[in-house]
Write an enzyme that holds these catalytic residues in place. Structure first.
Site, mmCIF file in Angstrom:
data_model
loop_
_atom_site.group_PDB
_atom_site.id
_atom_site.type_symbol
_atom_site.label_atom_id
_atom_site.label_comp_id
_atom_site.label_asym_id
_atom_site.label_seq_id
_atom_site.Cartn_x
_atom_site.Cartn_y
_atom_site.Cartn_z
ATOM 1 N N GLN A 186 -18.235 9.170 15.326
ATOM 2 C CA GLN A 186 -17.459 9.817 16.376
ATOM 3 C C GLN A 186 -15.974 9.568 16.150
ATOM 4 O O GLN A 186 -15.558 8.434 15.896
ATOM 5 C CB GLN A 186 -17.852 9.294 17.765
ATOM 6 C CG GLN A 186 -17.026 9.899 18.893
ATOM 7 C CD GLN A 186 -17.430 9.383 20.268
ATOM 8 O OE1 GLN A 186 -18.360 8.585 20.395
ATOM 9 N NE2 GLN A 186 -16.743 9.828 21.304
ATOM 10 N N ASP A 312 -6.238 17.794 3.938
ATOM 11 C CA ASP A 312 -6.507 16.571 4.718
ATOM 12 C C ASP A 312 -7.475 15.663 3.966
ATOM 13 O O ASP A 312 -8.534 15.286 4.487
ATOM 14 C CB ASP A 312 -7.063 16.935 6.095
ATOM 15 C CG ASP A 312 -7.059 15.742 7.052
ATOM 16 O OD1 ASP A 312 -6.268 14.800 6.825
ATOM 17 O OD2 ASP A 312 -7.837 15.746 8.017
#
Length: 478
Positions: A186, A312
C-alpha cells in the site's frame, strides 16, 4: 488642491466630497473648485437640507460608478457590507472600511525558477462580500506548483487511497470476477492485492495474479492508456521474435475495470518488488546490480521505440522473480508514462511544460525537476541514479527531505562531476568502472538524442562476464 480621483482606490470624485464613496477613505483636503467664488461659512444646516445634500451626493456617486472601468466597479462591489439594517446615506458616506479589510490588488506574477517552484503557491482572491463555505486546507503535498510564464500544468491533487476489504469481488471489462485475497502493498496512491478468479476454487495456483488499484482518473488511468497503446502482448511478442529474445520484462495486463471510485489493473504474478529486497539489504552486490541494469535497459529500449518514456524509475516499480535457474526482472508502474515522440516527432525542450518534480524525487531526472517532458535520456539517467543507490546504498541528496529545489541543485552540481559523485557514494570502496562509464555516457546525452543501448549494455555485460556471471543467472543479493 483639486482632486478628481481618490488617491486610495482611484475612483472618480465629485466636488464637495470629504470621503470617497467607493472605499470610504477620508480625502486629504476638502474639494474646492477655484473657478467658483468662496462662500461664507454657512450656519447650522437644517436637517432636511442636510439630507437632500447627502442624498444628492449618493446619487452622484452612483452616477460616477456607472462610468468607471469594469475593474473599479468590481473593486467597489467587493467591499464588505455589514449584515445590520441598511445605513442611512450619511452613515454610508462617513463609514470607514474595517481594519481587517485590505485593498484588493491583482496578484503579481512571479517568474518561476527551480529555487522557488516549491515555495510558490497560487493566490486566490475572493470577494469578501460573499462568504465562502468553510473548506479543509489541502496538505502541502497536494498543492499545485506554479509554472513559468503560466504555461505549466497544475499538479493534480493527490488523494490517499483507502484499502478495500479483503474478500471483496470486482468485475473486469470482460465480465470476469476477481476476489481480493490479500493486501500485499500500500502506498499513498496505490493498493496491490493478491487476487483469484471468484468462479474457481481456492487452490494456490489460482492466486498467481495481482491486482493494482488506484484512483479512477489518476496514475492508473495513465498506465492503462500506456499498456493499451504501446505494450500489448502481441507487440511484446513481435519485439522478442525480432531480436531473438526469450524474455522481455514488460508485464502483460490480463484485465482492467472500475470499482466504485477506483480503477484497477490485473497482472500475472511477477514476484516481489525490488524495494522489498532493498529494504532488507543495505546494498546489493555489483554483480546483481549489473544483471538488473541489463534487463531494465532491454525494457526501456522497447518502450522508447514505442514513443514512450517511463519517467518514474525506482525499486518500487520493479518486480523480480526467480523460476528455476533464471531471474526475471519486470518494469512496472507506468503511472507517469509520457509520449515524448508522438507520430515520430520528438517534443521540444520546454521547461515548466509539465508539473515539476513528478515521480520519486531521489531518482527522477533533472528534466523532470524542471518540468520538461521526460525523454529517453531522462529514463537512462534515472536508471543510473538507481544503479548507484542499489550498489552503494546512498546518494548525495538521499538525506534531503525539506525542499525539492535542494535535491535538484545537488543533482545539477554532480551532473558534470561524475568522478565526485562516485567518490561520495563509494567512499573508500573500489569504484565500479562499469557504472562510472555508464553514468558518463548517460549524463552526456542531449534531450532528443537516442541512447546507444547496445553500447550501454555491452559495457555492463563485459564487466558482468569478468565476474563470472550471466544476465539470466539467479540474483544473489549478498
Amino acid at each position: 488642491m483639486l482632486l478628481h480621483y481618490c488617491p486610495q482606490c482611484g475612483s472618480k470624485l465629485q466636488p464637495g466630497f470629504k470621503f470617497c464613496p467607493a472605499c470610504g477613505e477620508k480625502l486629504p483636503c476638502p474639494m474646492v473648485d477655484p473657478a467658483e467664488p468662496a462662500e461664507p461659512a454657512p450656519g447650522p444646516p437644517h436637517p432636511a437640507s442636510t439630507r437632500e445634500v447627502n442624498l444628492g451626493a449618493v446619487k452622484a456617486s452612483a452616477s460616477s460608478t456607472l462610468t468607471r472601468s469594469p475593474i473599479r466597479t468590481t473593486r467597489r462591489r467587493s467591499i464588505k457590507m455589514p449584515s445590520s439594517p441598511a445605513p442611512t446615506p450619511v452613515a454610508l458616506l462617513q463609514t470607514a472600511p474595517h481594519a481587517d479589510q485590505k485593498t484588493l490588488k491583482s496578484p503579481r506574477k512571479r517568474k518561476t525558477t527551480p529555487d522557488n517552484l516549491e515555495e510558490s503557491e497560487p493566490n486566490e482572491v475572493s470577494s469578501p462580500q460573499t462568504p465562502q463555505p468553510s473548506q479543509t486546507p489541502p496538505s502541502p503535498s497536494s498543492q499545485s506548483l506554479p509554472s513559468a510564464k503560466g504555461r505549466g500544468k497544475r499538479a493534480k491533487r493527490v488523494c490517499a487511497v483507502e484499502p478495500v476489504q479483503e474478500g471483496t469481488e470486482v468485475c473486469d471489462q470482460s465480465g470476469k470476477k476477481w476476489r481480493l485475497v490479500k493486501l500485499l502493498y500500500q502506498t499513498e496512491v496505490e493498493l496491490t492485492y493478491e487476487v483469484q478468479q471468484a468462479s474457481r476454487g481456492t487452490t494456490s495456483d489460482d492466486w498467481m495474479h495481482i491486482l493494482r488499484m488506484g484512483t479512477k482518473d489518476g496514475q492508473m488511468f495513465v498506465e492503462q492508456n500506456f499498456l493499451q497503446r504501446a505494450a500489448k502482448p502481441i507487440a511484446v511478442e513481435k519485439w522478442m521474435k525480432k531480436y531473438s529474445m526469450d524474455f522481455l520484462g514488460i508485464p502483460a495486463c490480463v484485465g482492467f475495470g472500475i470499482y466504485e471510485t477506483y480503477r484497477f489493473l490485473i497482472f500475472p504474478d511477477m514476484g516481489q518488488t525490488l524495494q522489498s529486497v532493498v529494504d532488507r539489504e543495505e546494498s546489493l552486490p555489483e554483480r546483481a546490480v549489473l544483471q538488473l541494469a541489463i534487463q531494465l535497459l532491454d525494457a526501456l529500449e522497447f518502450i522508447h521505440e514505442n514513443e514512450y518514456a517511463h519517467a518514474d524509475l525506482h525499486a518500487g516499480n520493479i518486480y523480480v522473480t526467480t523460476n528455476g535457474q533464471r531471474t526475471k526482472v519486470f518494469l512496472s508502474g507506468f503511472g507517469h508514462a509520457f509520449r515524448f515522440c508522438p507520430g515520430g516527432n520528438h517534443v521540444e525542450y520546454r521547461e515548466s511544460s509539465r508539473t515539476p518534480h513528478q515521480g520519486n524525487l531521489n531518482f527522477i531526472s533533472i528534466d523532470s525537476h524542471k518540468g520538461v517532458g521526460p525523454s529517453r535520456r531522462s529514463d537512462v539517467q534515472s536508471l543510473g541514479y538507481c544503479l548507484l543507490s542499489w550498489m552503494t546504498g546512498t546518494l548525495p541528496w538521499g538525506g534531503i527531505t525539506q525542499r525539492n529545489s535542494a535535491i535538484f541543485a545537488e543533482k545539477e552540481r554532480y551532473m558534470s562531476d561524475i568522478h565526485g559523485l562516485m567518490s561520495y557514494c563509494f567512499k573508500k570502496r573500489k569504484v565500479s568502472g562499469a557504472l562510472q562509464c555508464y553514468l558518463t555516457q548517460a549524463m552526456g546525452l542531449n534531450y532528443t538524442e537516442k541512447p546507444n543501448y547496445s553500447l550501454l549494455k555491452t559495457g555492463l555485460n563485459e564487466s558482468l562476464q569478468k565476474m563470472g556471471g550471466r544476465v539470466s543467472d539467479p540474483l544473489v543479493y549478498r
